[in-house]
Structures are given as structure tokens and as C-alpha cells.
Design an enzyme around this catalytic site. Structure first.
Site, mmCIF file in Angstrom:
data_model
loop_
_atom_site.group_PDB
_atom_site.id
_atom_site.type_symbol
_atom_site.label_atom_id
_atom_site.label_comp_id
_atom_site.label_asym_id
_atom_site.label_seq_id
_atom_site.Cartn_x
_atom_site.Cartn_y
_atom_site.Cartn_z
ATOM 1 N N THR A 1 25.472 9.749 -3.501
ATOM 2 C CA THR A 1 24.143 11.247 -4.198
ATOM 3 C C THR A 1 25.004 12.222 -3.490
ATOM 4 O O THR A 1 25.908 12.109 -3.839
ATOM 5 C CB THR A 1 24.121 10.846 -1.892
ATOM 6 N N GLU B 1 37.253 10.880 -8.301
ATOM 7 C CA GLU B 1 36.886 11.037 -9.354
ATOM 8 C C GLU B 1 35.805 11.333 -10.400
ATOM 9 O O GLU B 1 35.979 12.216 -11.090
ATOM 10 C CB GLU B 1 37.785 9.603 -10.036
ATOM 11 N N VAL C 1 34.846 15.385 -10.413
ATOM 12 C CA VAL C 1 34.649 16.437 -12.223
ATOM 13 C C VAL C 1 34.916 15.329 -12.849
ATOM 14 O O VAL C 1 35.700 15.017 -13.349
ATOM 15 C CB VAL C 1 35.718 17.002 -11.802
ATOM 16 N N ALA D 1 32.135 12.547 -14.546
ATOM 17 C CA ALA D 1 32.174 11.352 -14.265
ATOM 18 C C ALA D 1 33.242 10.578 -14.639
ATOM 19 O O ALA D 1 34.363 10.782 -13.860
ATOM 20 C CB ALA D 1 31.251 11.073 -14.564
ATOM 21 N N LEU E 1 35.615 10.508 -16.367
ATOM 22 C CA LEU E 1 37.345 10.963 -16.811
ATOM 23 C C LEU E 1 37.856 10.956 -16.074
ATOM 24 O O LEU E 1 38.052 10.991 -15.270
ATOM 25 C CB LEU E 1 36.536 12.530 -18.195
ATOM 26 N N GLY F 1 18.419 11.358 -17.417
ATOM 27 C CA GLY F 1 19.733 11.358 -16.005
ATOM 28 C C GLY F 1 21.021 11.939 -16.315
ATOM 29 O O GLY F 1 22.104 12.252 -15.565
ATOM 30 N N GLU G 1 21.197 16.272 -12.690
ATOM 31 C CA GLU G 1 20.906 16.156 -10.717
ATOM 32 C C GLU G 1 19.317 16.577 -10.371
ATOM 33 O O GLU G 1 19.012 16.601 -11.134
ATOM 34 C CB GLU G 1 21.326 17.285 -9.936
ATOM 35 N N LYS H 1 33.383 21.940 -9.712
ATOM 36 C CA LYS H 1 33.440 21.209 -10.166
ATOM 37 C C LYS H 1 35.059 21.976 -10.623
ATOM 38 O O LYS H 1 36.328 21.620 -9.210
ATOM 39 C CB LYS H 1 33.829 20.493 -11.772
ATOM 40 N N GLY I 1 25.914 11.406 -17.739
ATOM 41 C CA GLY I 1 25.283 9.634 -17.446
ATOM 42 C C GLY I 1 25.398 9.036 -16.328
ATOM 43 O O GLY I 1 26.950 8.802 -15.743
#
Length: 815
Positions: A555, A606, A609, A611, A613, A664, A667, A682, A797
Site C-alpha cells: 500500500t 528494496e 527506490v 521498483a 532494481l 500503472g 501512484e 527515495k 510498473g
């Protein structure tokens, strides 16, 4: 000769008894048999209840007697042809009438003596053995019914009488020496004093009856027929993955049965152990199953740990004080007091300093023990030489058992480490010199977690079960569940990780299933779930107290992020893509990290920051290896990168932002992305993970949005403001064209200062060719001075974010 014993569930009703008759018939083809039977299932409990009610002048005992009578008459009618029922039914009714007369006496006197209690309880076995003997006569007339009371003689310790083996063995040998019947059927549990008064051998005493007879006759084998496939590596009702044990030594079986393995009554082993008679435990309902063979044979190739067992409802009583050091006789006095009170000591441990003695007893004996000990040591307590007895209730003893444990190092450490990793607090430890048993006392609420964790570690080929509690099942959550569903088989076979989703929740509904939610149709199951209450979700996760539990927050909710502390304190790991907690006040961030270490509960984020990566993981590895980060430059918003890569003369700023939401990439509230707060969070997280102390208000946020856009309170107004200020955004775009640059929203940190904002990026800059929704991060460190460490890839994404969350879950599984 073989001795077969059938327990209460095996003879629960006519249907089950027919299975028993088949087993007897098959075995009788090869061997002469002695068959010992228990009372019909639950009858002993009913007899005990009826006696208690009668002694309490409660007329309802008559209803219980009627229930007992009905149960036996129906069983007999289902087993015996109608033409032969009359005399047998009359015999059963006479026995019931005798029972009722005894209970009437209890009712009139208003008391129940131990002697009368034993007589009343004996009726269960007397009735069942008579009915089963008569039923088998329909198959084979070469069967004899014998009352065990005529063969087994005891003292008058009613309730748990002590067998006189010298007399009993002689009577058993004399009877069977002159008896050529192929099958003899006897009631278990009951015996008799030398002057003919009925006694009982304790609950579970039918096993003991069979063992006494087997020992006296030097039987070739004692078979215990029950409702499970032998002794298990753990209680299968608590540990679903528990496995039957094919072979086990007498000593191992005694240890496991002492520690709660209900399939075998502990005293059973003693009479056959002396004669080296093997015991075979079999399942009446699966007679083809191998079962468990208990014998003197122990192979060095056998599993080191044979089983894990436990005893519930334990209290620890501790006696300690300086007055015990060097004073002889303290232990003797303590155990003498307990013996006088007839309190059984299950567990003992003493510090080498002699400063304290700790014993484990049943909860029911705790208050009596406390009072007796304090009275016995009253003088020392008044002189402050010894403290009053300390009693801790609602505990449980867990025991690892194995004959070969003494030949292997590190088992204790492995056991304690496994429990510690799951926050199972060990209250006391005991290990005998034989090293056949390692016992620990833990809180009763942790028993399920402890048994499953230990079983997983010692018996399940190092397969680790992860239990997930997932909150948030929108775009990212849906992808995450899909990925788990698709990869479960791969993870189990290749990484030895078994991932189960125990709970799901969205803003409306929540769903729990302790055995794991089926992911094939989870959406419809969740729709039928209960009303979602976040506090209840947390409470249920804590109550289930499952091993390797992980709370997964998918969330962007601030109130959900505030629950992490509660989960970590319960040793429940937290995996989150929610950036709010790690970008909150620095003290809170540090507190969560500290709780993670203190309770050995991973806290992984993880996806905060980049997604999917591995940006945070890379920073952690840099710092852990001794490197130091001096400067960070980054494009950290895949959403903003997508927006500015697609914003041009042909696509309005409003339309591109709308499309980013549809894809998507943003937010649910796109202003979080466009205001720069998301990027600020981030870079703040990266700064903190690099070892610097900073709060969000120290980051300069140079917004490119007009004030009116920032001041909107809902999405509709926000998008309307983007249309209204279209000229403002077009002007920014025109300026970038004039400078032959591209627009990138950049976060940077250097010399203790940080900022986020829209920048014009020239062609020679590494950020210029950043396409689509990609992110890029440059780290300048002690080791990466001239050429920075670069991480680049998709940074937004649902699928990539879900994969990042999934990767954190796998990290925990591999830990």
C-alpha cells in the site's frame, strides 16, 4: 504367540469393530493370538462424568448411563445376527444395571471413593471385550473370552495400581499354558487386588495390559493397533508435514511417549523391554501401512533426531537464593516435599553454582507445590537466605529425541538457533548425560511455531516454509500474487522454499486461511471474506504465531506503515514497497532498523527506490564492504521519466499524466509523483542507507508545478488544474527545446545537501538517453571516483515492483 491391542478409536463403533475382526482373523491364520481391547471410544470419559455427577447428587448421571447403554446395545445389534441377540442383550443390560446400582450408591452417599471409581471405570472394558468376543464367535468358534482381572494382580493403589509381576506372570503362564484356543480376547486397563477388588492401571492402561501379557508369555511380538500410522516425527495434528517413523529403539520410544506422543502409554515398554519383545504400532484403518517397529536394534545410519515431542500445561517452579550455595540437602528437601504431596516432577535443571533449582510440573499441581515448598523452607525465606518459590504457568516442554544424538556435535546449538530465529524464548534447558534427549521449556503460545520450525529444520530436507500476510492487492498486489502462484513449484524444487499466503486484505475485505489460501481463485475468496479491520489483521497474524511469518505491505498508506513496529516485535518480518516508514522521522527509521536486528526479523524495502532494481541492496553491500558514498545523482521516478519522455508538441502534459496513471506508473494520487515528494522520499532513503542522518525537510524540493496544482485536494481538481495551466508546461518544454536538452526530474546528494527538481539535461549527460519509465542512479564513492557506479533499468510498473517485493521475500527465504 502374538499379542494384539486395539484402542478406543479402533473399537469406537460396529463399523470399526468389523475392521478389527478382519485384522484378528487374518493374523490368526499364522499365529495364536491374545487380543486386548479398550473401552468403546469416549465411554471411559462418560463413566468418569457419570460418577462425578452421581457423587455430586446430580440426577443427570442417569442420562449418561442411558447413553452408555444405548451405545453398547446398538453396537451389539449391528454385529450379532438377530436370532442370537436375545441372551447377549440381556447380559449387557445386567452389566448396565450393576453399573447403575453403583452410581445410585454414589448418589445416595454423596461421595466417590478411589476404589468405587476404579470399579465404575472398569465397565467400559468389560462391556467392549464381551461384545467383541461374541462378535468374533460369528466368524470362528475357536475364541475364548477371559477376564484380565483373574490374571493381573496389583496393590490397592486405586487409579494407577502397581502390578505384582511375580504373581501375575505365574497366573498368565498357567492360564495360557493350559489353553489351546487360537484366539483369546481380554479387556485391557483393569486388574484386581489379591483379595478380588477391581483396580485400574491408569489412563492408557490397555497398552500396559497387553505388554504385561506379552512379557509374561515371551510373545514373538506386541502389536498396538490405533488410529495413526505409527509414531510420528512430531504430532501430526500440529505439524502437517510430520512423517511416520519406521524403526525406533525402546529408549527413543519411551522418551517420545513420556513427552506426549499419545500413541503409546509410557509404562507399556517396560515389560517387553526386559524380554526384548518388539512392539509394532499399526493403523486399524490403514492396515497395509508399514507402521512403527520398536525394538532394541539401532542403526548408526538412522536419522540423528528421531522425533520432536512436547508436553503441554507445564509450570516452572524455581527455588533460589544465596542460602542454597554450598548447603547440602537443599535438593533432597525440595524433592521430598514434592514427593509427599504426590507431585510428579517432569523436568529438572540446576545451575552449577547451586544458587537455583528449577523444576517443571503440571499446571494443576503448581499452587499446591508453591505452598508446600514455601512452608518447607519457611525459616530460610524469613531469614532472606532463600526467596519464596517462583511459579511461571502456561508453559510447554519441547524435546528433541534420538539415540544417535550423542554421536553428533552441534545439535543443541542448531535447536536453540532455530528457535531463536523465530523469537521463541527459551525459559529453561535440560540435557541428560546420555544425550538422547534435549529438552527446553517455552511459552505454550509458541508451541505450534516451535514444533513446526524444528521439524522443518531437522526433517524436511531444509525446505523453509514462508507464511505471508499480504495487505494491499491492487495492481502491484495482484501481480505479486500471480508471481507467487506461478513460481511456487520452482521455489520449492530449486530453492527449497515453500511460500504460502496465509492472509490477504484490501480496504474492504480480509481473508485468512492457516493452511494457505488457494491462489487459483483468490479474488472471489477475498470478496467473500470478512470486513477488513487493520487492527484485527495485525491481531490475527500475531495469534496465529506461525514460523517464518512475513508481513507484506503493498500500500501507500501511512497508517499501515505505522504497524511495522508491532510486527517486528513479534519477530514477523516486514517487506514493503510503502516508502512512508523509511522516509519518516529519522528516529523512527533507526528504531525500525534496530527492532529488526533485536528481534531477528528482516525489514526489507528494496522497492522503495527503483521498483525492482537492486539499488538499496547495492548500497548495503557497498557500505558493508567498507566503501563510503560521497555523491548521488539519480532519476528515481519511472513515472516522471515516462511523463517527460512522452510530453511533446503532440501530447499535452495533462494527457500524458493521465496515460501514466492508466499504465500503472503513477501512484493512485498522481500529485505524489508530480509534486516531487515521492522522489524526495527515495533520495532520502538512499542517503540514510548510505550512512547519513537526514530528514525530509532538509531536502530542497524545487517544484515545477504551479501553486494552484499543488493546492488541489482531489484527483479531479488536480487534472483540471493541469489543463488550466497547460501554457505553463508548454513553456517548460519550449525552453528545453531551445537549450537542445531533455527534461528529467533529478535527485542529488553531495556534501551533506540534497535536492530534487526538474532539470534541463544536455546531450553529453548520462541521463539524456534515459527512455520510457527507466530509472538511473550514479554513486560516487571512495572506490568509484572518476567513473561512478551506475544502476539503470525499469523503475516503475506493477510487474517490476511486484518482482522487487518477491525478491525481498526470497531473500528472507534464503537467509
Amino acid at each position: 504367540m502374538k499379542v494384539l491391542k486395539f484402542g478406543g478409536t479402533s473399537v469406537a463403533n460396529a463399523q470399526n469393530i468389523k475392521l478389527v475382526l478382519d485384522i484378528i482373523n487374518q493374523n490368526s491364520q499364522q499365529d495364536q493370538l491374545v487380543v486386548v481391547v479398550s473401552a468403546l471410544s469416549k465411554v471411559t470419559d462418560l463413566l468418569q462424568l457419570a460418577a462425578a455427577k452421581a457423587a455430586a447428587n446430580d440426577e443427570s448421571f442417569r442420562h449418561i448411563v442411558a447413553e452408555i447403554e444405548k451405545k453398547h446395545l446398538e453396537t451389539l445389534k449391528d454385529l450379532i445376527p438377530v436370532s442370537e441377540q436375545s441372551s447377549l442383550l440381556s447380559h449387557v443390560k445386567r452389566i448396565i444395571n450393576h453399573l447403575e446400582t453403583l452410581l445410585d450408591g454414589c448418589f445416595l452417599l454423596g461421595e466417590l471413593s478411589p476404589r468405587t471409581s476404579d470399579t465404575i471405570l472398569s465397565f467400559g472394558e468389560l462391556l467392549s471385550s464381551y461384545i467383541i468376543a461374541q462378535a468374533y464367535q460369528q466368524i470362528d468358534k475357536n475364541v475364548v473370552y477371559k477376564d484380565s482381572r483373574e490374571l493381573i494382580k496389583t496393590n490397592s493403589n486405586f487409579g494407577k495400581a502397581v502390578v505384582n509381576f511375580e504373581v501375575s506372570n505365574q497366573l498368565i503362564q498357567e492360564y495360557f499354558g493350559g489353553n489351546q484356543s487360537q484366539i483369546n480376547i481380554l479387556p485391557g486397563f483393569i486388574a484386581q487386588t489379591s483379595d478380588g477388588i477391581t483396580t485400574t492401571l491408569g489412563r492408557g492402561g490397555s497398552d500396559y495390559t497387553a505388554a504385561i501379557i506379552a512379557g509374561a508369555l515371551n510373545a514373538s511380538q506386541l502389536e498396538i493397533w490405533t488410529d495413526v500410522n505409527g509414531m510420528f516425527t512430531a504430532n501430526p495434528k500440529i505439524v502437517k508435514q510430520a512423517q511416520p517413523i519406521a524403526n525406533i529403539s525402546y529408549q527413543e520410544a519411551m522418551e517420545l511417549s513420556h513427552f506426549g506422543a499419545k500413541v503409546l502409554y509410557p509404562p507399556t515398554i517396560q515389560p517387553v523391554l526386559r524380554k526384548n519383545i518388539p512392539i509394532l504400532i499399526k493403523n486399524t484403518f490403514e492396515p497395509e501401512a508399514v507402521g512403527t517397529l520398536i525394538s532394541s536394534q539401532v542403526s548408526s545410519k538412522d536419522t540423528v533426531v528421531k522425533g520432536i515431542s512436547h508436553i503441554d500445561h507445564i509450570s516452572l517452579v524455581t527455588l533460589e537464593g544465596p542460602g542454597m550455595i554450598g548447603v547440602s540437602g537443599s535438593s533432597k528437601r525440595l524433592f521430598e516435599v514434592l514427593s509427599q504431596e504426590k507431585i510428579n516432577v517432569i523436568f529438572i535443571t540446576q545451575a552449577s553454582s547451586e544458587h537455583s533449582i528449577c523444576i517443571g510440573i503440571l499446571n494443576a499441581d503448581a499452587e499446591n507445590a508453591e505452598a508446600a515448598i514455601n512452608k518447607a523452607f519457611e525459616v530460610e525465606i524469613l531469614q532472606n537466605k532463600i526467596d519464596p518459590a517462583i511459579v511461571e504457568k502456561d508453559l510447554c516442554i519441547i524435546a528433541l529425541v534420538g539415540e544417535n544424538m550423542k554421536n553428533h556435535q552441534g545439535l543443541s546449538g542448531r535447536m536453540f538457533s532455530t528457535l531463536g530465529k523465530n523469537n521463541v524464548n527459551i525459559r529453561a534447558i535440560a540435557q541428560g548425560a546420555s544425550e538422547r534427549n534435549i529438552s527446553t521449556v517455552i511459552n505454550e503460545r509458541d508451541v505450534k511455531k516451535a514444533l513446526n520450525t524444528l521439524h522443518e529444520n531437522f526433517f524436511e530436507e531444509n525446505t523453509k516454509q514462508l507464511n505471508l500476510f499480504v495487505m494491499g492487492v491492487g495492481n502491484v498486489g495482484e501481480k505479486f500474487i500471480e508471481q507467487i502462484h506461478n513460481q511456487r513449484k520452482f521455489l520449492k524444487e530449486n530453492l527449497k522454499i515453500n511460500v504460502r499466503v496465509i492472509a490477504l486484505s484490501n480496504s474492504r475485505k480480509m481473508l485468512f486461511d492457516e493452511d494457505g489460501i488457494s491462489l487459483k481463485d483468490w479474488k472471489s475468496a477475498l470478496d467473500k471474506g470478512e470486513h477488513a479491520i487493520p487492527t484485527e489483521f495485525i491481531a490475527r497474524a500475531r495469534e496465529l504465531n506461525l514460523r517464518n511469518s512475513i508481513f507484506v505491505d503493498i500500500t501507500a498508506n501511512a497508517s499501515v506503515s505505522e504497524t511495522y513496529e508491532k510486527f517486528l516485535k513479534e519477530s514477523i518480518a516486514v517487506v514493503t514497497c510503502n516508502k512512508i516508514a523509511c522516509s519518516s522521522a529519522y528516529d523512527n527509521y533507526k528504531k525500525l532498523k534496530s527492532l529488526s536486528r533485536q528481534y531477528n526479523a528482516p525489514f526489507l524495502f528494496e522497492t522503495n527506490v527503483g521498483a525492482g532494481l537492486p539499488i538499496i541492496d547495492t548500497v548495503k553491500n557497498l557500505i558493508a564492504s567498507g566503501d563510503k558514498v560521497h555523491k548521488i545523482q539519480a532519476v528515481l521516478s519511472g513515472s516522471l521519466n515516462f511523463i517527460f519522455n512522452n510530453f511533446d508538441k503532440n501530447n499535452s502534459f495533462h494527457d500524458v499524466v493521465k496515460e501514466a496513471g492508466v499504465q500503472g506508473f503513477t501512484e493512485p494520487d498522481p500529485k505524489i509523483d508530480l509534486s516531487g515528494i515521492d522522489v524526495a522520499r527515495k533520495i532520502l532513503i538512499l542517503i540514510r542507507e548510505s550512512g547519513y542522518e537526514m530528514d525530509i525537510d532538509a531536502i530542497a524540493n524545487e517544484s515545477f508545478l504551479p501553486a494552484e496544482c499543488l493546492e488541489t485536494t482531489n484527483n479531479e481538481d488536480f487534472f483540471a488544474s493541469l489543463i488550466k495551466h497547460a501554457a505553463h508546461f508548454e513553456k517548460i518544454y519550449e525552453e528545453a527545446l531551445a537549450k537542445d536538452s531533455r527534461l528529467k526530474y533529478v535527485a542529488q546528494f553531495e556534501n551533506g545537501k540534497a535536492s530534487v527538481g526538474l532539470q534541463f539535461i544536455a546531450k553529453d549527460h548520462p541521463f539524456y538517453n534515459l527512455e520510457g519509465k527507466d530509472n538511473i542512479v550514479l554513486f560516487y564513492t571512495d572506490r568509484y571516483v572518476d567513473q561512478p557506479l551506475l544502476i539503470k533499468g525499469a523503475g516503475a510498473g506493477a510487474a517490476v515492483t511486484a518482482s522487487g517485493i518477491f525478491a525481498d521475500v526470497i531473500r528472507i527465504g534464503n537467509n
